[in-house]
Design a protein around this motif. Structure first.
Motif, short mmCIF file in Angstrom:
data_model
loop_
_atom_site.label_atom_id
_atom_site.label_comp_id
_atom_site.label_asym_id
_atom_site.label_seq_id
_atom_site.Cartn_x
_atom_site.Cartn_y
_atom_site.Cartn_z
N ALA A 59 0.84 -1.20 0.00
CA ALA A 59 0.00 0.00 0.00
C ALA A 59 0.87 1.25 0.00
O ALA A 59 2.09 1.18 0.13
CB ALA A 59 -0.92 0.00 1.22
N HIS A 60 0.23 2.40 -0.13
CA HIS A 60 0.94 3.67 -0.05
C HIS A 60 1.39 3.92 1.39
O HIS A 60 0.83 3.39 2.35
CB HIS A 60 0.04 4.82 -0.52
CG HIS A 60 -0.30 4.77 -1.97
ND1 HIS A 60 0.65 4.89 -2.96
CD2 HIS A 60 -1.49 4.60 -2.61
CE1 HIS A 60 0.07 4.81 -4.15
NE2 HIS A 60 -1.23 4.63 -3.96
N GLU A 61 2.42 4.76 1.52
CA GLU A 61 2.99 5.04 2.83
C GLU A 61 2.00 5.71 3.78
O GLU A 61 2.14 5.60 5.00
CB GLU A 61 4.22 5.94 2.65
CG GLU A 61 5.09 6.08 3.86
CD GLU A 61 6.35 6.88 3.58
OE1 GLU A 61 7.44 6.27 3.61
OE2 GLU A 61 6.26 8.09 3.30
N ASP A 62 0.99 6.35 3.24
CA ASP A 62 0.01 7.03 4.08
C ASP A 62 -1.40 6.46 3.87
O ASP A 62 -2.39 7.19 3.95
CB ASP A 62 0.02 8.53 3.84
CG ASP A 62 -0.20 8.90 2.39
OD1 ASP A 62 -0.33 7.98 1.55
OD2 ASP A 62 -0.24 10.11 2.08
N ASP A 96 7.49 12.92 15.08
CA ASP A 96 7.14 14.19 14.46
C ASP A 96 5.69 14.56 14.76
O ASP A 96 5.37 15.75 14.95
CB ASP A 96 7.37 14.10 12.95
CG ASP A 96 7.50 15.48 12.30
OD1 ASP A 96 8.07 16.39 12.95
OD2 ASP A 96 7.06 15.64 11.15
N TYR A 97 4.83 13.57 14.82
CA TYR A 97 3.43 13.83 15.20
C TYR A 97 3.36 14.39 16.61
O TYR A 97 2.65 15.39 16.87
CB TYR A 97 2.63 12.53 15.10
CG TYR A 97 1.20 12.65 15.57
CD1 TYR A 97 0.24 13.32 14.80
CD2 TYR A 97 0.80 12.10 16.79
CE1 TYR A 97 -1.07 13.42 15.23
CE2 TYR A 97 -0.50 12.21 17.23
CZ TYR A 97 -1.44 12.87 16.45
OH TYR A 97 -2.75 12.99 16.88
N LEU A 98 4.12 13.81 17.54
CA LEU A 98 4.13 14.28 18.92
C LEU A 98 4.73 15.68 19.03
O LEU A 98 4.35 16.47 19.90
CB LEU A 98 4.91 13.31 19.81
CG LEU A 98 4.31 11.92 19.98
CD1 LEU A 98 5.29 11.01 20.73
CD2 LEU A 98 2.97 11.96 20.70
N ASP A 99 5.65 16.00 18.13
CA ASP A 99 6.32 17.31 18.14
C ASP A 99 5.52 18.41 17.45
O ASP A 99 5.93 19.57 17.45
CB ASP A 99 7.70 17.21 17.47
CG ASP A 99 8.71 16.46 18.31
OD1 ASP A 99 8.49 16.34 19.54
OD2 ASP A 99 9.73 16.00 17.76
N GLY A 100 4.42 18.03 16.80
CA GLY A 100 3.63 19.03 16.10
C GLY A 100 3.98 19.17 14.64
O GLY A 100 3.82 20.25 14.05
N ASP A 101 4.51 18.07 14.04
CA ASP A 101 4.79 18.04 12.59
C ASP A 101 5.83 19.08 12.17
O ASP A 101 5.57 19.93 11.32
CB ASP A 101 3.49 18.25 11.80
CG ASP A 101 2.36 17.35 12.27
OD1 ASP A 101 2.58 16.13 12.35
OD2 ASP A 101 1.28 17.87 12.60
N GLU A 102 7.00 19.00 12.77
CA GLU A 102 8.06 19.97 12.48
C GLU A 102 8.97 19.55 11.33
O GLU A 102 9.65 20.38 10.75
CB GLU A 102 8.91 20.18 13.74
CG GLU A 102 8.15 20.79 14.91
CD GLU A 102 9.01 20.91 16.16
OE1 GLU A 102 10.05 20.21 16.23
OE2 GLU A 102 8.65 21.69 17.04
N ILE A 156 3.06 17.66 5.80
CA ILE A 156 1.79 16.97 6.01
C ILE A 156 0.69 17.63 5.18
O ILE A 156 0.77 18.80 4.82
CB ILE A 156 1.39 16.97 7.49
CG1 ILE A 156 1.24 18.40 8.02
CG2 ILE A 156 2.37 16.17 8.32
CD1 ILE A 156 0.55 18.50 9.37
N ALA A 157 -0.36 16.84 4.88
CA ALA A 157 -1.51 17.35 4.14
C ALA A 157 -2.71 17.57 5.05
O ALA A 157 -3.66 18.24 4.67
CB ALA A 157 -1.87 16.37 3.02
N ILE A 173 -1.01 8.63 10.63
CA ILE A 173 -1.42 7.64 9.63
C ILE A 173 -0.20 6.96 9.03
O ILE A 173 -0.16 5.73 8.86
CB ILE A 173 -2.26 8.31 8.52
CG1 ILE A 173 -3.58 8.84 9.08
CG2 ILE A 173 -2.49 7.36 7.35
CD1 ILE A 173 -4.50 7.78 9.64
N ARG A 174 0.82 7.74 8.70
CA ARG A 174 2.07 7.17 8.17
C ARG A 174 2.68 6.19 9.16
O ARG A 174 3.17 5.12 8.79
CB ARG A 174 3.06 8.28 7.87
CG ARG A 174 2.72 9.16 6.67
CD ARG A 174 3.56 10.42 6.71
NE ARG A 174 3.49 11.20 5.48
CZ ARG A 174 3.74 12.51 5.42
NH1 ARG A 174 4.07 13.18 6.52
NH2 ARG A 174 3.66 13.15 4.27
#
Length: 361
Positions: free
Chosen positions: A257-260, A315-321, A325-326, A333-334
Motif C-alpha cells: 500500500a501507499h505510505e500514508d 514528528d506527530y508528537l512534536d507538532g509536525d516539524e 503533512i496534508a 497515519i504514516r
C-alpha cells in the motif's frame, strides 16, 4: 539563479548548446546540459544546502567513492563512464563550485538509460537488489571510516527511539493521548531498537559504505539490455551497515500500500518481492557478506521499518516539524502504516530467514 553563468564554470567538453530542467527529484535543482556538435551531455545540480549543510564533506565523500569505484570498474574490464558517476571538475580544477550559499556540481550524463518509479514486477526488484548488492561488493575494501556522517545518526535506531521518548515526555502539543496504541507498540519493541547499532559497536558487523537512499529510482537501467548498470544519488553516502540499505529497500519496496494508506487492511508485506530482492542482492554482493549480516537480513527490514514509524510518530508528537503533512493526522497515519508492516514482517520472520538461506549463492 543564473544557471547559464554557473554552467560556464565547469569544464564541459565543448560549447554549451542547451540547458533544461531535468528529472523528478524533490531536493536538488537538476539541469541537463547539451553540447554543440557533441554526443556528450552533462548533469548540472544545485545542492540543497539547507538540508545538506556540510556540503564540502558530502562532496568529499562522493569524490572519494566515485574515484574508488572507477578504479574497481576498470579492473573488471568494464566501462566506468557507464557503471559509476563521473564528476566533472570546474575550469579551475575543483570538484564543485560555490556561489554564495549555493553549491553546484556536474556529472557526465549516462545516456541510453531509464529509471523505474514503481516496482511493476519481481524481476525489476530483483534487478535493483543485484545493483545495490554489487555496489556494496565493489566497495568492500573501501575504508568507510574515512567518510563523514552527512546526517549524523541517520539510521541509529536507538537514537531515534531515545528522541521519541524525549518527545513523548515533553508532549508539547498534547497529542500523546491520541496515539496511545502506537506508543505502546514502540515500547513493546524497545529490545530490538539497538540490535544493529550494538552489533556495529561490538565489531560483530563490518563498518561499510552505505547508500542510505535505496529507492528503485536511484538505479539506472540500460535501455537496451534491461540490466541495472549504475547507482546514482550519492548525497547520503556514509559509514554504516549494509543492513541499513537492505532494510530500507525492503521497507519501501515490499509494502502493498501507499505510505500514508488510511485503510490498514490494504497494508501487507509482499513476501514474493522480498524473495526477489533478496535473491538479487545476495547474487550482487557474492561472497562479500558475512554470516552475521545474512542472519540479520530479516531483522534489518523489521528494524528499519520500525525506525521509520518511530520517526513519523515522533514528528506527530512534536507538532509536525519535520515531515510535510496534508492534514493534522498525516504523520500518525504514516506511522500506523509502518507499524502494520512491522507486524506482518514479524509473522513472516521464519519464512524470511529461510529465503535468505535459500538465496545465498
Amino acid at each position: 539563479m543564473d544557471v547559464n553563468n554557473i554552467a560556464k564554470m565547469f569544464d564541459f567538453d565543448g560549447e554549451i548548446e542547451s540547458i533544461n530542467p531535468y528529472g523528478e527529484g524533490h531536493i536538488n535543482d537538476t539541469f541537463l546540459i547539451g553540447i554543440k556538435n557533441c554526443e556528450k551531455k552533462y548533469i548540472l545540480q544545485r545542492l540543497n544546502t539547507k538540508i545538506f549543510t556540510n556540503f564540502s564533506g558530502l562532496m568529499n565523500n562522493i569524490l572519494k567513492v566515485t574515484e574508488y569505484l572507477r578504479a574497481i570498474v576498470k579492473s573488471e574490464s568494464k566501462d566506468p563512464s557507464r557503471e559509476c558517476l563521473t564528476l566533472i571538475p570546474t575550469k579551475s580544477g575543483e570538484p564543485y563550485y560555490v556561489n554564495g550559499s549555493d553549491c553546484w556540481r556536474a556529472y557526465l550524463f549516462i545516456k541510453d538509460t531509464v529509471v523505474y518509479q514503481v516496482i511493476d514486477s519481481p524481476a525489476v526488484f530483483e534487478n535493483t537488489g543485484e545493483a545495490f548488492g554489487k555496489f556494496i561488493s565493489r566497495l568492500d575494501e573501501f575504508d568507510a571510516s574515512t567518510l563523514c556522517e552527512v546526517i549524523p545518526n541517520f539510521h541509529n535506531t536507538l537514537d531515534r527511539y531515545n528522541k521519541f521518548l524525549t518527545s513523548l515526555k515533553a508532549d508539547k502539543v498534547k497529542r500523546a493521548c491520541t496515539a496511545e496504541c502506537e506508543i505502546e507498540f514502540v515500547n513493546k519493541r524497545k529490545n530490538i531498537v539497538s540490535a544493529i547499532v550494538s552489533a556495529l559497536d561490538k565489531g560483530e558487523l563490518p563498518l561499510r559504505v552505505t547508500h542510505n537512499d535505496t529507492k528503485i529510482n536511484n538505479v539506472l537501467i540500460d535501455k537496451y539490455t534491461g540490466k541495472a548498470i549504475c547507482i546514482i544519488d550519492l548525497d547520503t553516502i556514509m559509514p554504516g551497515s549494509l543492513l541499513y540499505d537492505f532494510g530500507d529497500s525492503i521497507r519501501s519496496g515490499c509494502n502493498t500500500a501507499h505510505e500514508d494508506e488510511k485503510d490498514l487492511s490494504k497494508v501487507d508485506f509482499d513476501i514474493t518481492l522480498y524473495e526477489a530482492y533478496c535473491k538479487g542482492f545476495l547474487r550482487g554482493i557474492g561472497d562479500k557478506i558475512t554470516q552475521k549480516e545474512i542472519d540479520m537480513l530479516h531483522l534489518s527490514a523489521i528494524i528499519i521499518t520500525l525506525e521509520c514509524g518511530i520517526r513519523f510518530l515522533t514528528d506527530y508528537l512534536d507538532g509536525d516539524e519535520y515531515f510535510k503533512i496534508a492534514y493534522p493526522e498525516h504523520n500518525l497515519i504514516r506511522c500506523r502504516t509502518q507499524f502494520k508492516l512491522v507486524e506482518r514482517m514479524e509473522k513472516m520472520s521464519d519464512e524470511m530467514i529461510q529465503i535468505a538461506k535459500k538465496c545465498r549463492p
